[in-house]
Design a protein around this motif. Sequence first.
Motif, PDB file in Angstrom:
ATOM      1  N   ILE A 125       1.729  -0.201 -13.985  1.00 19.33           N
ATOM      2  CA  ILE A 125       2.001  -1.628 -14.125  1.00 19.33           C
ATOM      3  C   ILE A 125       2.333  -2.267 -12.777  1.00 19.33           C
ATOM      4  N   CYS A 126       3.169  -1.607 -11.978  1.00 18.58           N
ATOM      5  CA  CYS A 126       3.565  -2.213 -10.702  1.00 18.58           C
ATOM      6  C   CYS A 126       3.119  -1.374  -9.499  1.00 18.58           C
ATOM      7  N   PRO A 127       1.869  -0.919  -9.458  1.00 18.15           N
ATOM      8  CA  PRO A 127       1.428  -0.090  -8.334  1.00 18.15           C
ATOM      9  C   PRO A 127       1.417  -0.845  -7.007  1.00 18.15           C
ATOM     10  N   ALA A 128       1.130  -2.161  -7.048  1.00 20.34           N
ATOM     11  CA  ALA A 128       1.028  -2.909  -5.794  1.00 20.34           C
ATOM     12  C   ALA A 128       2.377  -2.978  -5.084  1.00 20.34           C
ATOM     13  N   SER A 129       3.466  -2.998  -5.848  1.00 22.57           N
ATOM     14  CA  SER A 129       4.794  -3.034  -5.218  1.00 22.57           C
ATOM     15  C   SER A 129       5.064  -1.739  -4.468  1.00 22.57           C
ATOM     16  N   HIS A 130       4.726  -0.610  -5.096  1.00 23.50           N
ATOM     17  CA  HIS A 130       4.906   0.669  -4.393  1.00 23.50           C
ATOM     18  C   HIS A 130       3.972   0.753  -3.193  1.00 23.50           C
ATOM     19  N   LEU A 131       2.769   0.264  -3.355  1.00 24.38           N
ATOM     20  CA  LEU A 131       1.785   0.302  -2.273  1.00 24.38           C
ATOM     21  C   LEU A 131       2.294  -0.446  -1.045  1.00 24.38           C
ATOM     22  N   LEU A 181      -9.054  -8.380  -6.256  1.00 18.21           N
ATOM     23  CA  LEU A 181      -9.889  -8.988  -5.219  1.00 18.21           C
ATOM     24  C   LEU A 181      -9.401  -8.638  -3.818  1.00 18.21           C
ATOM     25  N   LEU A 182      -8.106  -8.419  -3.680  1.00 21.03           N
ATOM     26  CA  LEU A 182      -7.609  -7.984  -2.372  1.00 21.03           C
ATOM     27  C   LEU A 182      -7.872  -6.499  -2.159  1.00 21.03           C
ATOM     28  N   GLY A 183      -7.572  -5.723  -3.180  1.00 22.73           N
ATOM     29  CA  GLY A 183      -7.585  -4.274  -3.003  1.00 22.73           C
ATOM     30  C   GLY A 183      -8.878  -3.590  -3.382  1.00 22.73           C
ATOM     31  N   GLY A 184      -9.768  -4.319  -4.040  1.00 20.19           N
ATOM     32  CA  GLY A 184     -11.037  -3.717  -4.427  1.00 20.19           C
ATOM     33  C   GLY A 184     -10.960  -2.950  -5.723  1.00 20.19           C
ATOM     34  N   ARG A 185      -9.756  -2.746  -6.267  1.00 16.23           N
ATOM     35  CA  ARG A 185      -9.577  -2.050  -7.536  1.00 16.23           C
ATOM     36  C   ARG A 185      -8.450  -2.716  -8.289  1.00 16.23           C
ATOM     37  N   ARG A 186      -8.463  -2.560  -9.618  1.00 17.18           N
ATOM     38  CA  ARG A 186      -7.405  -3.158 -10.429  1.00 17.18           C
ATOM     39  C   ARG A 186      -6.066  -2.486 -10.184  1.00 17.18           C
ATOM     40  N   ILE A 187      -6.072  -1.189 -10.136  1.00 21.62           N
ATOM     41  CA  ILE A 187      -4.812  -0.479  -9.913  1.00 21.62           C
ATOM     42  C   ILE A 187      -5.043   0.661  -8.925  1.00 21.62           C
ATOM     43  N   HIS A 188      -3.935   1.104  -8.330  1.00 18.40           N
ATOM     44  CA  HIS A 188      -3.954   2.257  -7.434  1.00 18.40           C
ATOM     45  C   HIS A 188      -4.937   2.069  -6.277  1.00 18.40           C
ATOM     46  N   THR A 189      -5.000   0.864  -5.788  1.00 15.74           N
ATOM     47  CA  THR A 189      -5.856   0.609  -4.641  1.00 15.74           C
ATOM     48  C   THR A 189      -5.202   1.173  -3.376  1.00 15.74           C
ATOM     49  N   PRO A 190      -5.974   1.753  -2.487  1.00 18.01           N
ATOM     50  CA  PRO A 190      -5.394   2.248  -1.222  1.00 18.01           C
ATOM     51  C   PRO A 190      -5.461   1.197  -0.113  1.00 18.01           C
ATOM     52  N   ARG A 206      -6.437  -2.667   4.958  1.00 17.66           N
ATOM     53  CA  ARG A 206      -7.700  -2.049   5.358  1.00 17.66           C
ATOM     54  C   ARG A 206      -8.798  -3.047   5.710  1.00 17.66           C
ATOM     55  N   GLU A 207      -8.830  -4.192   5.016  1.00 19.19           N
ATOM     56  CA  GLU A 207      -9.944  -5.098   5.298  1.00 19.19           C
ATOM     57  C   GLU A 207      -9.537  -6.564   5.161  1.00 19.19           C
ATOM     58  N   PRO A 208     -10.231  -7.446   5.877  1.00 19.00           N
ATOM     59  CA  PRO A 208      -9.896  -8.880   5.820  1.00 19.00           C
ATOM     60  C   PRO A 208     -10.291  -9.496   4.483  1.00 19.00           C
ATOM     61  N   PHE A 209      -9.800 -10.687   4.277  1.00 24.54           N
ATOM     62  CA  PHE A 209     -10.103 -11.480   3.087  1.00 24.54           C
ATOM     63  C   PHE A 209     -11.309 -12.370   3.412  1.00 24.54           C
ATOM     64  N   MET A 264       0.846   8.177   1.923  1.00 19.04           N
ATOM     65  CA  MET A 264       1.915   7.779   1.004  1.00 19.04           C
ATOM     66  C   MET A 264       1.655   6.495   0.207  1.00 19.04           C
ATOM     67  N   PRO A 265       1.057   5.455   0.810  1.00 14.26           N
ATOM     68  CA  PRO A 265       0.782   4.274  -0.033  1.00 14.26           C
ATOM     69  C   PRO A 265      -0.104   4.615  -1.221  1.00 14.26           C
ATOM     70  N   GLY A 266      -1.142   5.414  -0.979  1.00 10.66           N
ATOM     71  CA  GLY A 266      -2.037   5.799  -2.070  1.00 10.66           C
ATOM     72  C   GLY A 266      -1.354   6.679  -3.099  1.00 10.66           C
ATOM     73  N   ILE A 267      -0.498   7.590  -2.627  1.00 12.79           N
ATOM     74  CA  ILE A 267       0.184   8.504  -3.563  1.00 12.79           C
ATOM     75  C   ILE A 267       1.241   7.750  -4.374  1.00 12.79           C
ATOM     76  N   THR A 268       2.082   6.999  -3.685  1.00 17.72           N
ATOM     77  CA  THR A 268       3.209   6.386  -4.406  1.00 17.72           C
ATOM     78  C   THR A 268       2.767   5.239  -5.316  1.00 17.72           C
TER      79      THR A 268
END
Lengths: 475, 170
Positions: free
Chosen positions: A64-70, A157-166, A174-177, A54-58
């Motif tokens: 614009i605001c994918p991180a909020s849904h994630l 930098l946190l998610g590894g992708r600009r948008i729609h990061t899982p 998924r991974e440490p900073f 669900m985090p990846g789908i939603t």
Amino acid sequence: MSNVITIEPVTRIEGHAKITIQLDEKGEVRDARFHVNEFRGFEKFCEGRLMWEMPGITSRICGICPASHLVTSAKAGDDILAIGIPETAEKLRRLMTLGQWVQSHALSFFHLSSPDFLLGFDSEPAKRNVFGLMEEHKDFIRRGIRLRKFGQEIIELLGGRRIHTPWAVAGGVREPFDEERKARLLAWIPEAKETARMALDVLKKIHEQYAHDIPNYGNFRSLYVGLVSDDGGLEYYGGALRVRDGDGNTIADKIDPRKYYEHFGERSESWSYLKFPYYKKLDYSRGMYRVGPLARINICDYIETPLAEAERRIFKAIAGDVEVMNNSFYYHYARLIEILFAVEKIEMLLNDPIILGENVRAKAMINKREGVGVCEAPRGVLFHHYWVDSDGVIKKVNMLIATAQNNLARNRTVRQLAIQYLDGKKLTDGMLNRIEAGIRCYDPCLSCSTHAVGQMPLHVQLVDAANNVVDEFTR
Amino acid sequence: MTRTLVIGFGNTLRGDDGAGQLAAARIAELHPDLTCFSLVELTPELADTMSVYDRVVFIDASVGIETLRWHVLRPSVERTQPRSHALTPGDLLQLTIELFNSAPQQVELVEIPASQFGFCEEMSIHTRSMIENFVGLFGETMDLHAGDVAYLVSAHVSDSSQSVIPSTAN
């Protein structure tokens, strides 16, 4: 017979919508409505998918605001697993949520709304955009673009992708900073802080310049809803719900956000795909509420970072004795205070050693059949509610988004502006643009991730009681 | 060495519309030293990013064409009146030049033929074939300087207004 003016599409917002303005036989505005005429059905087609997906789908709901849904979806997953997540994971999720605020708020103010303010509501439409701004306000727009880039870089930098990061998952992330990424983000802080303060200075001058217009932009009492921290501070990730009225009275506090459905209902109207949420303890006619930056600044008792708190106090002084600002034009002001807060808080989080911890994910089986995740998205409080079977397969989904929660207030704003600026005899671009600008105060996000094919023109006809075209306008 | 940025954009939930994203992802797999973005749409902050590259290649899905189209973009071309947050490649080039005083030497737009835009993640056979075709052609331009890429592209111009490299497939 009523006459109808249609504004379609509403420009410089995320998504597709139209406004209709109904006139009576005297040519005076009888009603005005903001219609959302796109339908996406995410809640329905999530059924049958695994809760873990669900985090990846939603996050695909919005570009614009994918991180909020994630993050909100991951929190709903935490609830289904019935676990607490590691402290490092929570702080990293907070960091991403604030990055989302910065990039989204910067886009709203600098890119979508500032052309009206700096070039004028009646300026030439062809120039009333980011390119028009470049001619006279190059440094302003460059700074705005870089501020948004800062927010995007946090997410990337946190998610590894600009948008729609899982990146965020049920149980944590998924991974440490690491130190290198932390240093890259810290390097942005002085510039971001300076830009946020510059924007506030510019906006204060805009308020002086448009002092005559501003009282017409959604100036009415309503309820305000959002999260506050345990001691009433501005909150964006945890805390509990607070409801405050337009006179400054807190009418409900410390509401468990997972029980949101006991307090908020949704009504459908035949003319819009967007539902109309309301506060159930009052009825539909009195339960209109606003969420987002204006609501958050109205309901919180303080902001934990010094520069933003100083600005909040100025804002409250403008609001007067009731300390609640009931004018939607002040969404912009509140949005900029929140950018300043976000930058200060990001700096605090980056300097907290806990964010470099290695333990970022708790694991568990499905322990509950129902879970709710809540977060403050840039546009307001966001709820994800999932029902699952014993294997974690989604049986039902309910998502209550900020743009819907502002629907009643946004419609009232449109009506107020139409009454103020339209006379039923002559249409001008400036009149219509002021009505659109009322919508932009709320920065509605109407599912921008769906690619539209082609571009709709703006064509408005003013028709008299005998169905004669009195005036016509094309953009 | 030419600093190259590849930006593929489109919606992967709408069938062939995701062609740009997929093409950029394929290039990233084959050329890990390149910077490749797969995006839903083009947003303004990309202008700042573009300003430090020599060559920028945009990849998008396009309706009504049968073969690949490969344009060399100039700032005055494709500029629109932005009505929302999303921009065109031409808009971004304009922003880069005017705001950051440093533009890539070469900006290209590659259009990949697309025909099916239903709600799905699958792409049509033709679009997938065109993506692979483009990825192969792109590899041939990798070691060229920006000016040489322009020469390669312009060598295949079929009319004065549009630079086109015909597909080698079909």
